[in-house]
Each structure stands twice: as C-alpha cells, then as structure tokens.
Write an enzyme that holds these catalytic residues in place. Sequence first.
Site, PDB file in Angstrom:
ATOM      1  N   CYS A  88      31.970 104.471  44.715  1.00 45.78           N
ATOM      2  CA  CYS A  88      31.321 105.675  45.233  1.00 45.78           C
ATOM      3  C   CYS A  88      32.164 106.207  46.376  1.00 45.78           C
ATOM      4  O   CYS A  88      33.106 105.561  46.803  1.00 45.78           O
ATOM      5  CB  CYS A  88      29.895 105.364  45.718  1.00 45.78           C
ATOM      6  SG  CYS A  88      28.907 106.869  45.951  1.00 45.78           S
ATOM      7  N   ARG A 134      22.108 102.830  54.364  1.00 48.88           N
ATOM      8  CA  ARG A 134      22.951 103.899  54.924  1.00 48.88           C
ATOM      9  C   ARG A 134      23.335 103.576  56.356  1.00 48.88           C
ATOM     10  O   ARG A 134      24.419 103.927  56.802  1.00 48.88           O
ATOM     11  CB  ARG A 134      22.246 105.244  54.794  1.00 48.88           C
ATOM     12  CG  ARG A 134      22.167 105.655  53.321  1.00 48.88           C
ATOM     13  CD  ARG A 134      21.500 106.983  53.104  1.00 48.88           C
ATOM     14  NE  ARG A 134      21.346 107.221  51.665  1.00 48.88           N
ATOM     15  CZ  ARG A 134      20.666 108.224  51.148  1.00 48.88           C
ATOM     16  NH1 ARG A 134      20.078 109.103  51.953  1.00 48.88           N
ATOM     17  NH2 ARG A 134      20.568 108.373  49.843  1.00 48.88           N
ATOM     18  N   LYS A 172      19.428 106.325  39.001  1.00 47.88           N
ATOM     19  CA  LYS A 172      19.439 106.127  40.452  1.00 47.88           C
ATOM     20  C   LYS A 172      18.662 107.275  41.089  1.00 47.88           C
ATOM     21  O   LYS A 172      19.069 108.431  41.022  1.00 47.88           O
ATOM     22  CB  LYS A 172      20.872 106.094  40.953  1.00 47.88           C
ATOM     23  CG  LYS A 172      20.973 105.944  42.459  1.00 47.88           C
ATOM     24  CD  LYS A 172      22.414 105.752  42.885  1.00 47.88           C
ATOM     25  CE  LYS A 172      22.522 105.701  44.392  1.00 47.88           C
ATOM     26  NZ  LYS A 172      23.920 105.530  44.810  1.00 47.88           N
ATOM     27  N   LYS A 202      17.509 101.870  39.867  1.00 51.97           N
ATOM     28  CA  LYS A 202      17.540 101.693  41.316  1.00 51.97           C
ATOM     29  C   LYS A 202      16.725 102.782  41.982  1.00 51.97           C
ATOM     30  O   LYS A 202      16.916 103.944  41.642  1.00 51.97           O
ATOM     31  CB  LYS A 202      19.003 101.773  41.756  1.00 51.97           C
ATOM     32  CG  LYS A 202      19.212 101.766  43.235  1.00 51.97           C
ATOM     33  CD  LYS A 202      20.665 101.909  43.546  1.00 51.97           C
ATOM     34  CE  LYS A 202      20.784 102.160  45.034  1.00 51.97           C
ATOM     35  NZ  LYS A 202      22.043 102.717  45.392  1.00 51.97           N
TER      36      LYS A 202
HETATM   37  C1  PBG Z   1      26.203 104.381  47.368  1.00 52.26           C
HETATM   38  C2  PBG Z   1      25.082 103.417  47.343  1.00 52.26           C
HETATM   39  C3  PBG Z   1      23.850 103.450  48.035  1.00 52.26           C
HETATM   40  C4  PBG Z   1      23.213 102.238  47.737  1.00 52.26           C
HETATM   41  C5  PBG Z   1      24.035 101.535  46.869  1.00 52.26           C
HETATM   42  N1  PBG Z   1      25.174 102.285  46.630  1.00 52.26           N
HETATM   43  C6  PBG Z   1      23.293 104.441  48.974  1.00 52.26           C
HETATM   44  C7  PBG Z   1      22.924 105.793  48.545  1.00 52.26           C
HETATM   45  O1  PBG Z   1      23.010 106.186  47.383  1.00 52.26           O
HETATM   46  O2  PBG Z   1      22.567 106.533  49.446  1.00 52.26           O
HETATM   47  C8  PBG Z   1      21.894 101.798  48.288  1.00 52.26           C
HETATM   48  C9  PBG Z   1      21.637 100.325  48.211  1.00 52.26           C
HETATM   49  C10 PBG Z   1      20.495  99.867  49.041  1.00 52.26           C
HETATM   50  O3  PBG Z   1      19.702 100.636  49.586  1.00 52.26           O
HETATM   51  O4  PBG Z   1      20.375  98.628  49.176  1.00 52.26           O
HETATM   52  N2  PBG Z   1      25.964 105.618  46.840  1.00 52.26           N
END
Ligand code: PBG
Length: 321
Positions: free
Chosen positions: A117, A203, A193, A246
């Site tokens: 990402c 974050r 997601k 997720k």
């Molecule tokens: C990256 C990502 C995120 C999470 C995993 N990969 C954050 C988001 O999408 O803002 C969140 C994982 C968690 O909350 O444990 N995009």
Amino acid sequence: MNKRPRRLRYNPLIRDLVRETTLSLSDLIYPLFIIEGYQIKEEISSLKGVYRYSLDTLEEEIHEIVQLGIKYVLLFGIPKDKDNKGSEAYNEHGIIQKAIRKIKSITDKLYVITDVCMCEYTAHGHCGILNGEGYVDNEKSLFYLGRIAVSHAQAGADMIAPSDMMDGRVAYMRRELDDHGFTHIPIMSYSAKYASSFYGPFREAAGSAPQFGDRKSYQMDYCNGNEALREVQLDIEEGADIVMIKPALAYLDIIRRVKDEFNIPIAAYNVSGEYAMLKLAIEQGLLDEKVIMETLLGIKRAGADIIITYFAKMIAKELNG
Ligand code: PBG
C-alpha cells in the site's frame, strides 16, 4: 424413539471429539511494524503490547516469535521520508525491503507476507497517487503498486498482500510479478476492505492517517454486503490466491457469505480497533482474557481459514501452555 439428549457436553474428552472449530498457530498471521532508526522498540500507545521495531531490535523479536511457534508475519513499514509518490515504498533499500532481508537472514522458519500500500509512504497519507484535483488516480497508482509488489518479491517476500483497494490491482500485480519471474509468489488480496473507524489505532501506529479527506472513494461502504461478493469475485478472477475481509468482527456475515459463495481460502483481519477494545477491557479487569479465544473462534466459525491478529503472541503462549 428415545429423544433424551446425549449429554455430549459433560465430558471434556468427548467435547474434543465433537468440536467443530479449532484454532491453531497455523491459522494465525502476526502483524509487525518496522521503523527506520536504531535501538527503537516503542510500544504503540493505542495498541498496548504491540511495538514498533527498528531493524536492530527486530532480531530479538523474530527469535521470540519463532520460539513461540508463530509461522506467518505481515510486515508494515514506517519510512523516515514521505513524498507524493511514496517512493520509499519501492526503494530497494526501503524499510520493508531491508526488513525482509533481515528476517530471512535470521530464520527460514517464518513465512513473510508484506502489505502493499502507499498510505504509510505518501505525504498526503492516501493509498495511491493523487491527480491534480486531489482524487486518487487509479491507473497511475497501479503502476507504482506494481513496482512495490515486485520490490518486495525481489527482497525475498513469500507472499504479497495488496491493501490499497485500487481497481484492477490484483491483475496488475499478478502480471508484474509474473513478468519479473515471481510466478510462485501468491497474492492475498484485501478484497472486501471497508472504510472503517476500527483502523484508528493502526493509523497512529503506522503514521498513515490521510492528511485530508477520507478513504471512502476507494474503501467500501459498510452498509453494503452484496458489493463485497462482487469485489471478492473480481479479485478471484484477477488471480488472488487468498481473499481477505477486513475488519472482522462487525463483518462476520460477510465472512460467512464469502465462505458459502466461493471456494477459496479466506483471511479475516482482526484489526487494530478490535484488538484495542478487548485489550483495554481485559486490562481494566472488565473482561477475562478468555474473550480473546472466544472472539477468534467466532471469526473462524464464521468461515475464516486465516486470522490476522495482534493477539497471535498471546494465543501462542496459551496454546503452548
Ligand atoms: C493500509 C492498511 C490499513 C490497515 C492495514 N493496512 C489502514 C487503512 O486502510 O487505513 C489497518 C489494519 C488495522 O487497523 O489493524 N492501507
């Protein structure tokens, strides 16, 4: 006919015999946060018991993880520099690339999965490249995401996990990996997601909050369930080997629907906010630690084959007695 109930529950041995769902370390993936710098092992204030490690302190943690019997880790990097292209994400000497090589030099007993990402690497904190109007440019983002995936594979990652949610990225990354000789590297796609407030602690942990706006143009609306099935179907058609849902707990129905609809391994991400809630309640003495097992079993019973969870070390200690 004798309809007397068979009291299967009264004997612990028969409880084991008729148990439908079990949890083992082979089901769990443990997320790890790696940060640039030296001698850093800092607890993430919103995720008690979870730390950011620099490469030098990572070594001890890796030994502990292997000792505990954990087999799978998911890496997140926190770079020292961010820019609008997130170039540290595909730098051969970026934090994740170095972390993969480091882990592989320490042990061959850990399967290393990397989150692909851009939000931890871009100055604006969005998961892709922005166009002039401040919107994420899907096509341009694909190009960079492909580079990131290949750089992780080149560094030695065993599997990549795209979490950016751009359209067409699984097919794009599959082609890029194949073209670079990584046909054997599987893709675990963050397929469904949701734009969720349960990511808050993550974050903070990864310094990846968007600097403006939100992620609703590329993450899913939690009012929708059918859409998740479409997203999963597309990812499977594009070549995903494992699909992910997720967060997990507010989305158990989605896990079950995907399980019933598709024949593919399902991962559920028991995200940071879900961990933080239980962890705080346990620490405050409001809930017994046993809720962790109950929660993870519930996620498996819903249909998940794999759970990504910050509880993995605690569970490992419990399973190891
Ligand atoms: C990256 C990502 C995120 C999470 C995993 N990969 C954050 C988001 O999408 O803002 C969140 C994982 C968690 O909350 O444990 N995009």
